[in-house]
Design a protein around this motif. Structure first.
Motif, short mmCIF file in Angstrom:
data_model
loop_
_atom_site.label_atom_id
_atom_site.label_comp_id
_atom_site.label_asym_id
_atom_site.label_seq_id
_atom_site.Cartn_x
_atom_site.Cartn_y
_atom_site.Cartn_z
N ARG A 73 -60.77 -52.28 40.15
CA ARG A 73 -60.60 -53.00 41.51
C ARG A 73 -61.37 -53.98 41.46
NH1 ARG A 73 -64.70 -51.09 45.36
NH2 ARG A 73 -65.98 -49.60 44.08
N ARG A 74 -61.16 -54.89 42.78
CA ARG A 74 -62.02 -56.08 42.71
C ARG A 74 -63.29 -55.77 43.47
NH1 ARG A 74 -58.12 -60.22 45.86
NH2 ARG A 74 -57.60 -58.16 46.71
N LEU A 75 -64.00 -56.75 43.19
CA LEU A 75 -65.61 -56.67 44.14
C LEU A 75 -66.32 -55.21 43.73
CD1 LEU A 75 -64.80 -58.10 47.68
CD2 LEU A 75 -66.22 -58.98 45.75
N LYS A 76 -66.05 -54.95 42.25
CA LYS A 76 -67.02 -53.77 42.03
C LYS A 76 -68.59 -53.93 41.91
CE LYS A 76 -64.25 -53.71 38.53
NZ LYS A 76 -63.19 -53.49 37.27
N THR A 77 -69.09 -52.82 42.23
CA THR A 77 -70.77 -52.94 42.13
C THR A 77 -71.08 -52.34 40.87
OG1 THR A 77 -70.93 -50.93 43.49
CG2 THR A 77 -70.94 -53.19 44.83
N ALA A 78 -70.23 -51.51 40.09
CA ALA A 78 -70.94 -50.65 38.97
C ALA A 78 -71.46 -51.81 37.90
CB ALA A 78 -69.51 -50.04 38.45
N SER A 136 -72.41 -44.30 57.38
CA SER A 136 -73.45 -43.91 56.05
C SER A 136 -72.86 -43.90 54.70
CB SER A 136 -73.66 -42.45 56.33
OG SER A 136 -72.40 -41.65 56.32
N SER A 137 -71.62 -44.74 54.64
CA SER A 137 -70.92 -44.96 53.29
C SER A 137 -71.92 -45.88 52.40
CB SER A 137 -69.72 -45.37 53.47
OG SER A 137 -68.77 -44.32 53.90
N LEU A 138 -72.11 -45.85 51.09
CA LEU A 138 -72.71 -46.73 50.23
C LEU A 138 -71.73 -46.96 49.11
CD1 LEU A 138 -76.16 -44.56 49.82
CD2 LEU A 138 -75.53 -46.58 51.41
N SER A 139 -71.96 -48.13 48.68
CA SER A 139 -71.19 -48.59 47.49
C SER A 139 -71.59 -47.77 46.20
CB SER A 139 -71.45 -50.36 46.97
OG SER A 139 -72.96 -50.30 46.88
N CYS A 143 -76.42 -46.82 31.14
CA CYS A 143 -75.48 -46.74 31.97
C CYS A 143 -73.86 -47.09 31.09
CB CYS A 143 -75.41 -47.73 33.05
SG CYS A 143 -74.09 -47.93 34.36
N HIS A 144 -73.10 -46.19 31.05
CA HIS A 144 -71.90 -46.18 30.62
C HIS A 144 -70.53 -46.50 31.65
CE1 HIS A 144 -73.83 -45.71 26.62
NE2 HIS A 144 -74.74 -44.48 27.25
N ILE A 145 -69.90 -47.25 31.56
CA ILE A 145 -68.66 -47.31 32.38
C ILE A 145 -67.49 -47.13 31.50
CG2 ILE A 145 -67.26 -49.00 33.76
CD1 ILE A 145 -69.93 -50.30 34.36
#
Length: 197
Positions: free
Chosen positions: A5-10, A116-119, A22-24
């Protein structure tokens, strides 16, 4: 684990942590045959899944039997994360944890489902800060997100309120799902009962 997806923060998390921390893994299904190393990590006793639900414990109450934890997160929209969870039976076997004291999201250029949702980045930062007892790590890891939002807003992006906020204040102009309509009806009934008591 994530879906595209676009605008990912991972990726911000990946670059914010030390190499190898960190492994994606991109995909939706993580079979034993195609992902043996992933499944090995998922079976480790110190692996936890950050995934909210009635069977998830507050991450702050997690007993620290282990020197370190493997923290698994499902990156995507809520619907995408749920699909990944349902498509991989092994995930339901993991100890689930959730963040109960969420700070307000800094991801202000995107409409979050609730206040309360977080990225993904913010969720990871909060979880790591709790697991490592290092509150300062939240600020360190979310600096790139702050910079991204400021940059976007300097060039015309506007600050978003959550979907929850917009619905509660009559600002949501799309049709509401049956689930939300049912919840609002239940809230009305509860208000009526409290007023009549």
């Amino acid at each position: 684990m994530q879906t595209s997806r676009r605008l990912k923060t991972a990726p911000m998390l990946y670059h914010g942590l030390a190499p190898g921390k960190c492994h994606i893994i991109v995909g939706k299904r993580f079979s034993e045959q195609r992902y043996p190393q992933v499944n090995e990590i998922l079976r480790a006793p110190n692996t936890i899944l950050l995934y909210p639900g009635v069977d998830a414990m507050d991450i702050q109450d997690l007993p620290h039997h282990y020197h370190s934890f493997n923290l698994v997160m499902l990156d995507g929209t809520w619907a995408q994360a749920k699909n990944i969870y349902c498509a991989n039976n092994i995930l339901s076997c993991l100890k689930k944890v959730q963040i109960n004291d969420n700070p307000v999201s800094k991801y202000v250029i995107r409409t979050q489902p609730t206040d309360s949702s977080l990225s993904t980045l913010e969720s990871a930062a909060v979880a790591i800060s709790i697991l490592e007892n290092r509150p300062e790590i939240i600020e360190t890891l979310t600096k790139p997100l702050d910079a991204l939002c400021k940059f976007q807003m300097n060039f015309g992006a506007v600050q978003h309120q959550s979907k929850e906020y917009k619905i509660e204040n009559g600002l949501w102009n799309k049709p509401l799902s049956k689930k939300i309509l049912k919840k609002k009806e239940q809230e009305k009934i509860n208000c009526t009962h409290q007023t009549n008591s």
